[in-house]
Every structure is written in structure tokens, then in C-alpha cells.
Design a protein around this motif. Structure first.
Motif, mmCIF file in Angstrom:
data_model
loop_
_atom_site.group_PDB
_atom_site.id
_atom_site.type_symbol
_atom_site.label_atom_id
_atom_site.label_comp_id
_atom_site.label_asym_id
_atom_site.label_seq_id
_atom_site.Cartn_x
_atom_site.Cartn_y
_atom_site.Cartn_z
ATOM 1 N N ILE A 497 22.916 -13.574 -31.625
ATOM 2 C CA ILE A 497 22.477 -12.182 -31.575
ATOM 3 C C ILE A 497 21.022 -12.134 -32.024
ATOM 4 C CG2 ILE A 497 22.794 -9.860 -32.519
ATOM 5 C CD1 ILE A 497 25.725 -10.475 -32.921
ATOM 6 N N ASN A 546 23.993 -12.027 -26.594
ATOM 7 C CA ASN A 546 24.770 -10.810 -26.915
ATOM 8 C C ASN A 546 24.455 -9.641 -25.985
ATOM 9 O OD1 ASN A 546 26.882 -9.941 -28.724
ATOM 10 N ND2 ASN A 546 25.436 -8.441 -29.539
ATOM 11 N N ASN A 552 26.626 -1.480 -31.234
ATOM 12 C CA ASN A 552 25.737 -2.228 -32.123
ATOM 13 C C ASN A 552 26.473 -3.081 -33.149
ATOM 14 O OD1 ASN A 552 23.226 -1.383 -31.058
ATOM 15 N ND2 ASN A 552 23.445 0.597 -32.093
ATOM 16 N N TYR A 553 27.770 -3.320 -32.923
ATOM 17 C CA TYR A 553 28.556 -4.085 -33.879
ATOM 18 C C TYR A 553 28.832 -5.500 -33.385
ATOM 19 C CZ TYR A 553 29.520 0.231 -36.420
ATOM 20 O OH TYR A 553 29.396 1.383 -37.146
ATOM 21 N N ALA A 554 28.920 -6.421 -34.335
ATOM 22 C CA ALA A 554 29.462 -7.754 -34.081
ATOM 23 C C ALA A 554 30.897 -7.742 -34.588
ATOM 24 C CB ALA A 554 28.647 -8.816 -34.800
ATOM 25 N N ARG A 575 34.301 -5.721 -38.439
ATOM 26 C CA ARG A 575 33.072 -5.513 -37.679
ATOM 27 C C ARG A 575 31.920 -5.279 -38.646
ATOM 28 N NH1 ARG A 575 33.159 0.715 -35.196
ATOM 29 N NH2 ARG A 575 32.937 1.774 -37.224
ATOM 30 N N LYS A 578 25.129 -5.300 -36.112
ATOM 31 C CA LYS A 578 24.526 -6.577 -35.721
ATOM 32 C C LYS A 578 23.230 -6.878 -36.460
ATOM 33 C CE LYS A 578 22.042 -4.717 -31.701
ATOM 34 N NZ LYS A 578 21.918 -4.771 -30.227
ATOM 35 N N ILE A 581 24.472 -8.583 -40.386
ATOM 36 C CA ILE A 581 25.563 -9.552 -40.387
ATOM 37 C C ILE A 581 25.642 -10.328 -41.696
ATOM 38 C CG2 ILE A 581 26.449 -11.639 -39.258
ATOM 39 C CD1 ILE A 581 25.393 -10.565 -36.635
#
Length: 718
Positions: A497, A546, A552-554, A575, A578, A581
Motif C-alpha cells: 500500500i 492496492n 481507505n481501510y486495510a 481493519r 491504510k 497501519i
């Protein structure tokens, strides 16, 4: 008021019985409830040939398999339970007495056993400790050497034991007085475990004492009037306490450690009552809270806490299930193939009642020992291999309904599978900003030219699209690790990302995050860990660097367990934005849905809820977003429980593929088999960089045969 309460308790069962419609089991085929007739028939035939008197398998309140040896039909004879009586008699009477307010699980036993009040150590024993075999009271069984010598001399292994232990079994003068006065305490109560028949005898004593101000003066009458008659268990279908009782200290004491005999159907009714948390046909026979606490560990009942238990030692001589109040449980996954909510009672000679609420299954097996020459040292491993595993492998239904969007999934022939980097497994991957795939391997030497030493965790880069792919190792002193299996750190998830690689590293109590800003050449570790659940986390992968991410989340998902080596019941998810993290405070955990159906997220890991459930068959997996199809595609290795070679799904097992418009579900089944035509690998995924423009041609990357294995997959949509 107390007199009125007792009158109501005494009369209430008969009022209920008059109103309640009699419950009768229905019959069904195994296939109608998602099980294999062929496998159950083989299971039944083997057990019956090995001395089983009664076998009953029930799913969804339907009898799908039953068998009785000649002369042992339920209407003809009851079968001995041995120590299964500890659940059916002692456990049931204890939990009913707790529900009725007569006794407390954590009360000192000496409140009900006055002779113990003057003992410095016995006065500290609790009711719970008596029931869960943690009181420290010595058992009435002899040592292995004593038993072997008695058998050599053609003597009875119980009756001919020397001292108070032989007197216990000969009932001379009575087993209760001997248990109270002669059984020594071997360790401080609550600090160890020692299976103890005298401990259960004293539990029976305490429960009986607690009943003295009630309408019931002994546990046999209590069981009959208070429970059995209310759930359709009739007199004549069972007997308890060796058909006798003992008058001790003014109490009518009924043995509950053994000496019972039941019909299989009566045993199944008890299992059904507990599975339904004390409710029978709409009537609450035992308080549901009491049952939930009884099936927990030391009163802890929430799944989130029970699954964060250290893995057992697979090399131990035997395994031991956790003792709850009246039952053994599988909360810690000690039996890999059984769902975590399974509970059971057991007696010598494999007298078993197994209940699996998540599968709505009840299994009763009674009869002669399956292996008359079995020493007993590895009792639970024997039960696991001969009874638990083959039963669980007969469950073949997919956990979710068939997808109406993706209508078929077809793999390329086996001879077209690409295998590279032989000897290594794991292979989590991500699509880098430079167009290459970045991946990691475990317990191997990577791609040719191989590394000079085997690495627990090594890094690699893969270029091209199948079948034209090539891989090179990324040598990195800051990223590589050594150590075999669970003793070595391993990558379980990877994502790129904003031009930065992130990698979840498991086997680190439980999981730690690593990151690289130079395409895997140099790695740094976050200064925090996830130490609750998330024993094998992986990232949800999207497109190149990504791209195609929907927000906008991982997202990270994992088996809901502290270990990467246990089969679980469910998957959980967390979650994080991003851009944050590396900040542990920014993580949120999937916490279910509100009443309006909106997804809930919580910063408290203890509030996590499952995003996927497949009891006893949840293991490692890989999830990818198929942008052209606008679907999350989740590949799940489905382990076979009966793999005696302990090679796992690397060489044989099942495979499930599921789809959803959301990374948390709801899921639909695209493909599901309990026995794929090759090993599905301990983990696998459908890398985003190998998805075609229409989203229908993909490649399954998996660790089958301990290799970087690739197999083409073609999807059809509606």
C-alpha cells in the motif's frame, strides 16, 4: 415462602408434562443433512464389528444412523455407561442443584461435608474442583504397574487392589466414607489435575447434602422428578448408582462415578437438553445461564476468551480435554477435527455421548471396548482417531448456500499444475507497485538458486503471468528467520500500500507486523503485537499497489485462535486506515451487525464476531478482490481430520471457494469439496495480478506438495 417454593418445584414438572407434547425423533438420510451415507455406513459397520452395543447418530433432531447388536435394542436392554455416569448422573444433578439454588459451584465443599471442616487442606476444596478433577484427591485406581501385576495374576484390577482403593471398589464398608476419610490430597487444590473417582463420590455427597431441605432426598429421585421425566426419559430406560444407595451421616448417597446403565435414546435426550441450554420443547428445565457457565472454563463462557488458549504439545504421549462442570469440552481445540463448542461425556470402554451444537449433532456409542487389548495410556488419542475423526470427515456439506452469481468453477487438469520452489510452503503474496508479485515462503530454500540454509521465513519476487513465470529470492538479513515449524517465525499475510510492503509474521505470540520501504530488501518490526486470537492473519488483497480498493481501510482476517496450527470454527476480521497501519490504536475489529443490519466495528478485540463459520474445518486461507466481477473471492483449505501421517492439506484435503460483495460476507459457495484431486496446500489464494480483464480466468497459488504451486481456474457467471 420456602415451603411454597418447594411445593411448586415438586408439582411443576407434572404440570409441564400435562401440557407438553411428547418429543419424538424423526428419521432422515445422511445426505439430507449434509453427511455422507457411504462414510457413515463404513463408520457404523466398523464400530458394530468391534463390540458396539448401541450406536445413535442424530443431526438436526433427525436420526441419520442407528444400530444395535443382537439383544441390545433400546427396548430390550440398557447398556453400562462406566464413567459416562459422571456426566449423566453427577454432572446433571450438580447443574440442576446449582440452577435451583441449592449449591454453588465455587462454594467450599466442607459446607456440605462437615468432616472436612477441621482439615487444613480438604477444607479448601471447592465443589467445582471436585467435579473437574482438580481437587487433588487421589484416585481409587491402581498404578499401571499394580494393574499389570494383578492382570498377570489373573486378579481383578479393581477388587483386588490393596488398601483403601480395593475397599472402595468392594464397597467395604462403603465408598463414600473411604473417599471422605482415606483418599489423600496429592497437591494443593486447584493447582493441578488428577482424575478422581473419590472426588466424584464426594461431589455426590455434597449435592445430596444440599438437597436435604428440598422435596428430594437423593440424587436418583432428584434426577427422575426434576429432569428425566420432564424430557421423556422413562423409568426402565435407565438405572443409576449400581441400583443401590448408602446411608452415611443420615444421607441417602447414590454413586454417580459409575454404576449406571441407559438406553441410547435416553442418553441422546440428555445431550439434546444441554445442547439447547436447558430448554425442552419451549420449556426451560434448567436455567440457560447455568448451562452456559457449566460448559465454560472456570465460569468463563465467551468464545473470544476461550479460543485464546495455548496450543497443546502434539508430541505429548496423550492429550487431555478440558473438564467443565459435568462435561469435557474442546474449547482449546485439543481435538483438531472437532468444533470448539463440542462437549462430551466418556467412560471406560468408549462409552460416549458427544454433542456438537454448531452442527446440531448428537452421537451415542455404548458397548464393549473397541480395543480390548488397549492399555489406556493414550485413551484420548485412541478416541480421537477411532471415533472423532472419521465422524467429522463424514460431514460434507458446504457451510454456505451455492452462489447464484458465479455458477461454476473449473480447474485445469492436474498435469498442467506449475510447481516451483520445491520444499517451501506458506506463499502469501501481493501485487507490487512495479508490477511484480512479492511473496514469502516458510521452511524452505526458496527459488533456484536455492538459499544455502533452510529458512523459516524467506522472501521472494515473482515476475510474469502463468504459465510464463519466474521467481528469485530476496536475500535480507532483516527479514529472514530460521527455525522449523511452530518454532520459527513465518509470514502469513502480505500487502503493498502506497509503495510500502507490509507483512504479518505469525508464531510470535501471536502476531507481529513487519514493513519494508525498499521492496523487501530491508525490514523493520512494529513495536507491538496482536496477542489475542489472530494466530494466522492475512491481508485482503486488491490490485496493483492496492489499486481498486473500495475504501481507505486495510482489512486483515484470521482463524479465531491464538495458534496457526489448530483447525478452528470461524474467521474474524480487523481493519485499519491504510495511512495508519503501524498504529495499533487505529485498529477496529468486526463486531457483528446492529438491529438495522449495519456493520459494527469495535476497538475492543474481545467484542470480535465471526465473519465466516465452518465448525472444525476452518484453517488458513487467502482473500482477493476480483475487481471486474466486483466480488471478494476467498479460498479456504479444508483439512481432513483423519490424516494419520500428520502431513495436513499440503498433500491431501479439501478446498472451498466463497464469494461476497463485502470482505465480511455474507458468503456464498462457489466451489466446495472435502477431497480435492490434489493437496490444496496449507494456504492458498487467487493473486490479483493474475486475474484476467473479465475477472473469470484466475490462477490458484497454493502450497500443495510443499511447493510454489499454480493452477488455472475458470469461472462462469450468471
Amino acid at each position: 415462602m420456602r415451603f411454597i417454593r418447594f411445593c411448586l418445584l415438586a408439582c411443576f414438572p407434572f404440570a409441564i408434562k400435562a401440557q407438553q407434547k411428547e418429543f419424538i425423533w424423526k428419521h432422515a438420510t445422511p445426505e439430507s443433512v449434509g453427511m455422507s451415507t457411504v462414510k457413515l455406513e463404513a463408520y457404523k459397520n466398523r464400530l458394530m464389528a468391534e463390540g458396539t452395543h448401541k450406536l445413535l447418530i442424530i443431526k438436526n433432531d433427525k436420526i441419520i444412523c442407528e444400530a444395535f447388536a443382537k439383544g441390545w435394542k433400546d427396548g430390550e436392554a440398557v447398556s453400562g455407561t462406566a464413567s459416562l455416569a459422571k456426566a449423566l448422573v453427577s454432572g446433571m444433578s450438580l447443574n440442576a442443584a446449582i440452577a435451583d439454588g441449592y449449591i454453588s459451584a465455587d462454594a467450599p465443599a466442607c459446607l456440605y461435608i462437615p468432616a472436612w471442616k477441621k482439615s487444613d487442606i480438604k477444607s479448601t476444596i471447592t465443589i467445582r474442583q471436585l467435579d473437574t478433577h482438580t481437587s487433588g484427591l487421589d484416585d481409587s485406581e491402581g498404578t499401571d504397574e499394580e494393574e499389570a501385576e494383578l492382570i498377570k495374576q489373573h486378579k481383578d484390577r479393581h477388587m483386588d487392589l490393596p488398601g483403601w482403593k480395593g475397599m472402595f471398589w468392594r464397597k467395604n464398608p462403603d465408598p463414600f466414607t473411604l473417599s471422605r476419610d482415606s483418599a489423600k490430597v496429592l497437591f494443593k487444590p486447584g493447582t493441578g489435575s488428577q482424575y478422581s473417582n473419590p472426588g466424584i463420590a464426594m461431589l455426590n455427597y455434597a449435592v445430596t447434602a444440599s438437597l436435604q431441605q428440598s422435596p428430594y432426598k437423593d440424587i436418583a429421585t432428584y434426577l427422575d422428578k426434576r429432569m428425566f421425566s420432564r424430557i421423556g426419559i422413562k423409568k426402565g430406560t435407565y438405572m443409576v448408582g449400581y441400583r443401590t444407595s448408602y446411608k452415611v451421616d443420615g444421607l441417602d448417597l447414590v454413586p454417580g462415578w459409575g454404576g449406571a446403565a441407559f438406553n441410547a435414546e435416553a442418553v441422546a435426550r440428555i445431550g439434546r437438553l444441554i445442547m439447547r441450554h436447558g430448554n425442552w420443547q419451549g420449556h426451560q428445565v434448567i436455567d440457560s445461564t447455568v448451562i452456559k457457565q457449566a460448559l465454560g472454563i472456570n465460569g468463563v463462557t465467551d468464545y473470544a476468551s476461550l479460543t485464546n488458549i495455548p496450543a497443546r504439545n502434539p508430541n505429548a504421549e496423550d492429550i487431555e480435554p478440558t473438564a467443565a462442570l459435568g462435561w469435557f469440552t474442546n474449547h482449546d481445540g485439543v481435538f483438531k477435527s472437532l468444533p470448539r463448542d463440542a462437549f462430551f461425556g466418556a467412560g471406560a470402554g468408549e462409552q460416549l455421548l458427544i454433542v456438537i451444537p454448531s452442527l446440531q449433532m448428537i452421537i451415542v456409542r455404548m458397548g464393549s471396548p473397541l480395543n480390548p487389548n488397549f492399555s489406556g495410556k493414550n485413551y484420548w488419542k485412541f478416541v480421537e482417531g477411532e471415533l472423532f475423526n472419521p465422524l467429522m470427515d463424514a460431514v460434507e456439506e458446504a457451510p454456505y448456500p451455492k452462489s447464484s452469481f458465479i455458477t461454476s468453477a473449473t480447474f485445469a487438469p492436474a498435469n498442467e499444475v506449475i510447481r516451483m520452489a520445491e520444499g517451501g510452503d506458506c506463499w502469501p503474496s501481493t501485487w507490487g507497485d512495479d508490477g511484480n508479485m512479492y511473496t514469502a515462503y516458510g521452511d524452505g530454500n526458496g527459488f533456484k538458486p536455492y538459499t544455502d540454509i533452510k529458512l523459516s521465513m524467506g522472501l521472494a519476487k515473482v515476475s510474469g503471468t502463468p504459465p510464463n513465470i519466474s521467481g528469485v529470492n530476496i536475500r535480507t538479513s532483516s527479514g529472514e528467520r530460521v527455525g522449523h515449524g511452530a518454532a520459527g517465525a513465518k509470514a502469513s499475510g502480505m500487502i503493498m500500500i502506497n509503495n510500502k510492503l507490509y507483512m504479518w509474521v505469525r508464531n510470535t505470540n501471536n502476531t507481529q507486523l513487519a514493513y519494508s520501504e525498499d521492496h523487501g530488501k530491508t525490514w523493520m518490526q512494529a513495536n507491538w503485537k496482536i496477542d489475542v486470537s489472530f494466530g494466522c492473519p492475512n491481508f485482503v488483497n486488491y490490485g496493483k499497489n492496492n489499486a481498486d480498493a473500495k475504501d481507505n481501510y486495510a482489512y486483515t482476517y484470521s482463524i479465531d485462535d491464538a495458534s496457526a496450527y489448530k483447525y478452528g470454527d470461524q474467521m474474524v476480521m480487523t481493519r485499519v486506515n491504510k495511512n495508519h497501519i503501524l498504529d495499533w490504536r487505529s485498529y477496529q475489529f468486526f463486531a457483528g451487525y446492529n438491529k438495522a443490519g449495519k456493520v459494527l466495528w469495535s476497538e475492543d478485540v474481545r467484542k470480535r464476531k465471526p465473519i465466516y463459520i465452518n465448525p472444525g474445518k476452518t484453517y488458513r486461507s487467502g482473500m482477493t478482490y476480483d475487481a471486474p466481477l466486483k466480488r471478494y473471492i476467498w479460498c479456504q483449505a479444508i483439512p481432513l481430520s483423519g490424516d494419520k501421517d500428520e502431513q495436513g492439506p499440503r498433500f491431501r484435503g479439501g478446498l472451498g471457494i466463497f464469494e461476497s460483495p463485502n470482505p465480511w460476507g455474507p458468503w456464498k459457495t462457489v466451489y466446495y469439496t472435502r477431497n480435492w484431486d490434489m493437496g490444496p496446500g496449507e494456504s492458498g489464494s487467487l493473486p490479483a495480478n493474475w486475474i484476467s480483464k473479465n475477472g473469470k480466468t484466475l490462477y490458484y497459488l497454493f502450497s500443495g506438495n510443499d511447493s510454489f504451486s499454480v493452477r488455472k481456474l475458470t469461472l462462469k457467471t450468471k
